[in-house]
Design a protein around this motif. Structure first.
Motif, PDB file in Angstrom:
ATOM      1  N   GLU A  35       0.880  -1.248  -0.041  1.00  0.00           N
ATOM      2  CA  GLU A  35       0.079  -0.146   0.048  1.00  0.00           C
ATOM      3  C   GLU A  35       0.948   1.265   0.067  1.00  0.00           C
ATOM      4  O   GLU A  35       0.389   2.360  -0.650  1.00  0.00           O
ATOM      5  CB  GLU A  35      -1.043   0.100   1.095  1.00  0.00           C
ATOM      6  CG  GLU A  35      -2.028  -0.873   1.182  1.00  0.00           C
ATOM      7  CD  GLU A  35      -3.038  -0.922   1.986  1.00  0.00           C
ATOM      8  OE1 GLU A  35      -3.039  -0.202   3.327  1.00  0.00           O
ATOM      9  OE2 GLU A  35      -4.001  -1.563   2.013  1.00  0.00           O
ATOM     10  N   ALA A  36       2.169   1.302   0.711  1.00  0.00           N
ATOM     11  CA  ALA A  36       2.863   2.392   0.712  1.00  0.00           C
ATOM     12  C   ALA A  36       3.859   2.548  -0.666  1.00  0.00           C
ATOM     13  O   ALA A  36       4.329   3.418  -0.643  1.00  0.00           O
ATOM     14  CB  ALA A  36       3.856   2.341   1.854  1.00  0.00           C
ATOM     15  N   GLY A  37       3.828   1.466  -1.306  1.00  0.00           N
ATOM     16  CA  GLY A  37       4.649   1.552  -2.632  1.00  0.00           C
ATOM     17  C   GLY A  37       5.999   0.716  -2.255  1.00  0.00           C
ATOM     18  O   GLY A  37       6.705   0.914  -1.614  1.00  0.00           O
ATOM     19  N   ALA A  38       5.760  -0.595  -3.014  1.00  0.00           N
ATOM     20  CA  ALA A  38       6.923  -1.596  -2.587  1.00  0.00           C
ATOM     21  C   ALA A  38       7.587  -1.639  -3.905  1.00  0.00           C
ATOM     22  O   ALA A  38       8.617  -2.636  -4.176  1.00  0.00           O
ATOM     23  CB  ALA A  38       6.293  -2.990  -2.250  1.00  0.00           C
ATOM     24  N   GLY A  39       7.617  -0.840  -5.016  1.00  0.00           N
ATOM     25  CA  GLY A  39       8.302  -1.068  -6.212  1.00  0.00           C
ATOM     26  C   GLY A  39       9.621  -0.170  -6.244  1.00  0.00           C
ATOM     27  O   GLY A  39      10.092   0.490  -5.188  1.00  0.00           O
ATOM     28  N   TRP A  40      10.077   0.031  -7.515  1.00  0.00           N
ATOM     29  CA  TRP A  40      11.522   0.878  -7.775  1.00  0.00           C
ATOM     30  C   TRP A  40      10.900   1.936  -8.511  1.00  0.00           C
ATOM     31  O   TRP A  40      10.070   1.841  -9.476  1.00  0.00           O
ATOM     32  CB  TRP A  40      12.390  -0.298  -8.255  1.00  0.00           C
ATOM     33  CG  TRP A  40      13.785   0.570  -8.114  1.00  0.00           C
ATOM     34  CD1 TRP A  40      14.170   1.348  -9.267  1.00  0.00           C
ATOM     35  CD2 TRP A  40      14.534   0.367  -7.151  1.00  0.00           C
ATOM     36  NE1 TRP A  40      15.578   1.771  -8.806  1.00  0.00           N
ATOM     37  CE2 TRP A  40      15.678   1.133  -7.606  1.00  0.00           C
ATOM     38  CE3 TRP A  40      14.784  -0.203  -5.920  1.00  0.00           C
ATOM     39  CZ2 TRP A  40      16.755   1.247  -6.830  1.00  0.00           C
ATOM     40  CZ3 TRP A  40      15.904  -0.543  -5.087  1.00  0.00           C
ATOM     41  CH2 TRP A  40      17.082   0.455  -5.619  1.00  0.00           C
ATOM     42  N   THR A  41      11.445   3.185  -8.294  1.00  0.00           N
ATOM     43  CA  THR A  41      11.047   4.118  -9.226  1.00  0.00           C
ATOM     44  C   THR A  41      12.329   4.926  -9.928  1.00  0.00           C
ATOM     45  O   THR A  41      13.269   4.335  -9.189  1.00  0.00           O
ATOM     46  CB  THR A  41      10.268   5.373  -8.398  1.00  0.00           C
ATOM     47  OG1 THR A  41      11.143   5.941  -7.213  1.00  0.00           O
ATOM     48  CG2 THR A  41       8.853   4.860  -7.593  1.00  0.00           C
ATOM     49  N   GLU A  42      12.149   6.009 -10.677  1.00  0.00           N
ATOM     50  CA  GLU A  42      13.469   6.472 -11.146  1.00  0.00           C
ATOM     51  C   GLU A  42      14.287   7.059  -9.992  1.00  0.00           C
ATOM     52  O   GLU A  42      15.512   7.465 -10.252  1.00  0.00           O
ATOM     53  CB  GLU A  42      13.245   7.460 -12.209  1.00  0.00           C
ATOM     54  CG  GLU A  42      12.188   8.484 -11.887  1.00  0.00           C
ATOM     55  CD  GLU A  42      10.872   8.824 -11.919  1.00  0.00           C
ATOM     56  OE1 GLU A  42      10.226   9.594 -11.367  1.00  0.00           O
ATOM     57  OE2 GLU A  42      10.319   7.571 -12.399  1.00  0.00           O
ATOM     58  N   MET A  43      13.492   7.569  -8.930  1.00  0.00           N
ATOM     59  CA  MET A  43      14.397   8.188  -7.681  1.00  0.00           C
ATOM     60  C   MET A  43      14.894   7.104  -6.801  1.00  0.00           C
ATOM     61  O   MET A  43      15.593   7.275  -5.824  1.00  0.00           O
ATOM     62  CB  MET A  43      13.425   9.059  -6.972  1.00  0.00           C
ATOM     63  CG  MET A  43      12.898  10.068  -7.642  1.00  0.00           C
ATOM     64  SD  MET A  43      14.037  11.407  -8.142  1.00  0.00           S
ATOM     65  CE  MET A  43      14.377  12.015  -6.515  1.00  0.00           C
ATOM     66  N   GLY A  44      14.649   5.806  -6.986  1.00  0.00           N
ATOM     67  CA  GLY A  44      15.084   4.625  -6.049  1.00  0.00           C
ATOM     68  C   GLY A  44      13.911   3.919  -5.653  1.00  0.00           C
ATOM     69  O   GLY A  44      12.996   3.850  -6.314  1.00  0.00           O
ATOM     70  N   PRO A  45      14.031   3.089  -4.390  1.00  0.00           N
ATOM     71  CA  PRO A  45      13.006   2.370  -4.106  1.00  0.00           C
ATOM     72  C   PRO A  45      11.728   3.141  -3.417  1.00  0.00           C
ATOM     73  O   PRO A  45      12.246   4.308  -2.650  1.00  0.00           O
ATOM     74  CB  PRO A  45      13.789   1.470  -3.054  1.00  0.00           C
ATOM     75  CG  PRO A  45      15.066   2.292  -2.559  1.00  0.00           C
ATOM     76  CD  PRO A  45      15.392   3.247  -3.753  1.00  0.00           C
ATOM     77  N   ASP A  46      10.608   2.619  -3.484  1.00  0.00           N
ATOM     78  CA  ASP A  46       9.504   3.233  -2.863  1.00  0.00           C
ATOM     79  C   ASP A  46       9.668   2.976  -1.382  1.00  0.00           C
ATOM     80  O   ASP A  46      10.509   2.245  -0.963  1.00  0.00           O
ATOM     81  CB  ASP A  46       8.121   2.856  -3.238  1.00  0.00           C
ATOM     82  CG  ASP A  46       7.692   3.409  -4.473  1.00  0.00           C
ATOM     83  OD1 ASP A  46       8.053   4.391  -5.003  1.00  0.00           O
ATOM     84  OD2 ASP A  46       6.817   2.560  -5.203  1.00  0.00           O
ATOM     85  N   ALA A  47       8.751   3.807  -0.683  1.00  0.00           N
ATOM     86  CA  ALA A  47       8.819   3.691   0.955  1.00  0.00           C
ATOM     87  C   ALA A  47       8.572   2.274   1.465  1.00  0.00           C
ATOM     88  O   ALA A  47       9.261   1.970   2.583  1.00  0.00           O
ATOM     89  CB  ALA A  47       7.647   4.612   1.551  1.00  0.00           C
TER      90      ALA A  47
END
Length: 166
Positions: A35-47
């Motif tokens: 729910e907090a975001g467990a993926g990887w973004t262009e800024m790095g790992p989600d929370a």
């Protein structure tokens, strides 16, 4: 060590229960992380990226403990705790659970006063008025130390509004 499981709580039941409880905790951690975001973004790992994998590790460890309990202790009849000792543990644990519940609803000072008074009266076999005086004295002592001395406000529940504190 083979004993009759009618005399107490079996080791298999206890290990199974703990494995299921920790597994449920791991699932809750992983689900909350998604729910907090467990993926990887262009800024790095989600929370929730790292907590998600920690949750999965907890689930994996719990599953291994459950398998171990089934393989090693199922049908062994080994006793984890007998009923006489379990009653002593409950005599200590249940008042603590009641203290936590009362403190949440009525505040720490009321909970402390009732816990000390009840423990002294029912477990320590003191007279009710001695337990009540000690409970109120300890709660008052804590109030003076924390609220006045350290200036650290603790949970007071409805007592705060009743006495107009703060």
């Amino acid at each position: 060590m083979r004993e009759n499981s009618a005399n107490g709580l079996s080791r298999f039941a206890m290990e199974t229960g703990v494995a299921l409880l920790t597994g449920a905790f791991g699932i809750a951690v992983a689900y909350g992380s998604i729910e907090a975001g467990a993926g990887w973004t262009e800024m790095g790992p989600d929370a929730g990226y790292f907590p998600f994998y920690i949750g999965l590790l907890i689930v994996f460890g719990s599953a291994m403990n459950l398998v171990y309990a089934v393989v090693k202790h199922r049908g062994s009849g080994e006793i984890f705790v007998d009923m006489a000792r379990f009653k002593v543990v409950l005599g200590f644990l249940l008042p603590l659970v009641a203290f936590a519940a009362v403190s949440t609803l009525l505040g720490l000072y009321v909970g402390t006063a009732l816990y000390i008074a009840g423990t002294m009266t029912f477990q320590g076999k003191y007279k009710w008025w001695a337990g009540l005086a000690a409970g109120m004295g300890v709660a008052l002592f804590f109030f003076v130390i924390f609220e006045i001395g350290f200036k650290v406000p603790l949970l007071k529940g409805p007592v705060e509004a009743f006495f107009g504190i703060y």
